[in-house]
Design an enzyme around this catalytic site. Structure first.
Site, PDB file in Angstrom:
ATOM      1  N   ASN A  11       0.937  -1.256  -0.141  1.00  0.00           N
ATOM      2  CA  ASN A  11      -0.189   0.054   0.062  1.00  0.00           C
ATOM      3  C   ASN A  11       0.808   1.157   0.051  1.00  0.00           C
ATOM      4  OD1 ASN A  11      -1.968   1.868   0.416  1.00  0.00           O
ATOM      5  ND2 ASN A  11      -2.781   1.139   2.263  1.00  0.00           N
ATOM      6  N   ARG A  28      -2.484  -2.342  -3.375  1.00  0.00           N
ATOM      7  CA  ARG A  28      -3.789  -1.425  -3.114  1.00  0.00           C
ATOM      8  C   ARG A  28      -3.569  -0.309  -4.200  1.00  0.00           C
ATOM      9  NH1 ARG A  28      -5.287   2.665   0.988  1.00  0.00           N
ATOM     10  NH2 ARG A  28      -7.573   2.845   0.564  1.00  0.00           N
ATOM     11  N   HIS A  85     -12.912   2.347  -0.095  1.00  0.00           N
ATOM     12  CA  HIS A  85     -12.899   1.398   0.964  1.00  0.00           C
ATOM     13  C   HIS A  85     -13.617   0.102   0.358  1.00  0.00           C
ATOM     14  CE1 HIS A  85     -12.999   4.526   4.312  1.00  0.00           C
ATOM     15  NE2 HIS A  85     -11.631   4.138   4.200  1.00  0.00           N
ATOM     16  N   ARG A 137     -11.317  14.432   8.548  1.00  0.00           N
ATOM     17  CA  ARG A 137     -12.111  15.081   7.313  1.00  0.00           C
ATOM     18  C   ARG A 137     -13.563  15.343   7.554  1.00  0.00           C
ATOM     19  NH1 ARG A 137     -10.997   9.846   3.409  1.00  0.00           N
ATOM     20  NH2 ARG A 137      -8.957   9.527   4.482  1.00  0.00           N
ATOM     21  N   GLU A 196      -8.026  -5.673   5.105  1.00  0.00           N
ATOM     22  CA  GLU A 196      -8.015  -5.657   3.238  1.00  0.00           C
ATOM     23  C   GLU A 196      -6.750  -6.243   2.729  1.00  0.00           C
ATOM     24  OE1 GLU A 196      -8.663  -1.240   4.824  1.00  0.00           O
ATOM     25  OE2 GLU A 196      -9.752  -0.804   2.886  1.00  0.00           O
TER      26      GLU A 196
END
Ligand code: AMP
Length: 398
Positions: free
Chosen positions: A8, A92, A181, A242, A385
């Site tokens: 990632n 990813r 996601h 965020r 993930e």
């Protein structure tokens, strides 16, 4: 043991894991680590393997140097490419645009397509491409697979995917909802089908990925029909730093009346908003301590977070019509008992009843937290993930 290297890559970091694709979601990976501060004067590589932690500090000029250093450290501790049987590399990739609905074996053509999507994810896709190129150069003989964060949401119908802005302008600039996601929502929703012992096609569900980033998804018969993140991961739920959904007019106001530049507003909404912007902290463990100490800002931040979450849950119940399960995942969703209880409080009239004792059990694996007579089942399913990416990579590599 056949292992998959999962990468990632961010702009200044590379997270890596060596994963046995047959492991359980809650097992530790064979090895994992992080390359940090790439391109800065001081860099660091950390590695966890066999219960021990190792670390090297050195300047890391670029992704290529970072990955090479990570491999050196892994080889030194007997878990690198020299000893481990790496059968595939899973990458990813944040943005697959409307081009990719499923993971892809990486070819030069696929890399070019990911490059074409850079305008949609200017911070993420370039770093993902760096990671892909470096890893392909270091491990040229194994298949590399790209798994897209947006892929699962490719199935969203136009009514959910399109924004109500001038159609030509939107189409010309790729402005639409892509969702993120996706690997997590898909992984968790498949697990829920297993827990219910029903085929995914037969169930409707809402998945709540509540981590530092947060998103929720409405899934009908295994296909995503809506999600809270939008063209970028800034939309939807209140997150760690965020803002989630805001009136877009706020941006014009801050630009015109407060004299902020577009970059400053970008920083504000991505890094200094959400729970952190309201309370000063983005970790829910710290937020809880502050609430326990009667900190009013923390209490307000928490209430805004829960209010927005309930809004989405409610709208997805209507969008789906019939809901079999609601599932919590990721750092907050898996661990924060109060968030789960408050997100679904007082919804008995809608057939949702959380069992307080089940809800309070520690995060040891997938579990039901609703009462036996709850019409809609509520689950906690730890997401993984990296494991999902490793499984795709192994499957496509065969
Ligand atoms: P993630 O992005 O999924 O790694 O989630 C990270 C976030 O999960 C952290 O910033 C915390 O807010 C939250 N978190 C992690 N562990 C706990 C815990 N034990 N209780 C409450 N929140 C937690």
């Amino acid at each position: 043991m056949s292992l998959v290297l999962v990468l990632n890559s961010g702009s200044s970091s590379i997270k890596f894991q060596l994963v046995d694709p047959t492991q359980h979601a809650t097992d530790d990976p064979f090895a994992s680590g992080l390359v940090e501060q790439i391109g800065e004067p001081k860099g660091k590589v950390t590695l966890k393997h066999a219960g021990e932690k190792h670390e090297v500090e050195a300047p890391i000029a670029d992704h290529s140097a970072g990955l090479a250093l990570a491999f050196e450290l892994m080889n030194e501790h007997g878990c690198g490419p020299a000893d481990a049987d790496i059968v595939a590399v899973g990458h990813r990739v944040v943005h697959g645009g409307i081009l990719f609905s499923a993971p892809q074996v990486i070819t030069d053509e696929i890399v070019d397509m990911v490059r074409d999507l850079i305008p949609l994810a200017p911070l993420h896709n370039p770093a993902n491409i760096d990671g892909i190129e470096v890893a392909r150069a270091i491990l040229p003989d194994v298949p590399h697979v790209a798994v897209f964060d947006t892929g699962f949401f490719h199935s969203m119908p136009p009514a959910a995917a399109l924004y109500a802005i001038e159609a030509e302008t939107a189409a010309a600039n790729g402005v639409r909802r892509y969702g993120f996601h996706g690997t997590s929502h898909e992984y968790v929703s498949k697990k829920v089908a297993e827990l219910l012992d029903l085929p995914a096609e037969a169930i409707n569900q809402i998945t709540l990925h509540l981590g530092n980033g947060a998103s929720c998804a409405a899934i009908r018969g295994g296909q995503a029909i809506d999600t809270s993140m939008g063209m970028t991961p800034l939309a939807g739920l209140v997150m760690g730093t965020r803002s989630g959904d805001i009136d877009p007019g706020i941006i014009f106001h801050l630009y015109r009346s407060a004299g902020m530049s577009i970059d400053e507003i970008d920083q504000l909404l991505n890094k200094r908003s959400g729970v952190k912007g309201l309370s000063g902290v983005n970790d829910f463990r710290e937020l809880r301590k502050m609430i326990d100490n009667e900190d009013q800002d923390a209490w307000l931040a928490y209430n805004i977070y829960i209010h927005q979450l309930r809004r989405y849950i409610g709208s997805y119940m209507i969008a789906l019509g019939r809901v079999n399960a609601i599932t919590f995942t990721a750092g907050v969703g898996e661990n924060d008992v109060d968030v789960r209880a408050d997100a679904l409080a007082h919804l008995e009239g809608f057939g949702i009843k959380i069992d307080p004792e089940r809800n309070a059990l520690p995060n040891t694996g997938p579990r039901e937290i609703s009462t036996d007579d709850s019409a809609i089942k509520v689950f906690v399913v730890p997401t993984n993930e990296e494991l999902a990416i490793a499984r795709y990579a192994k499957e496509l590599a065969e």
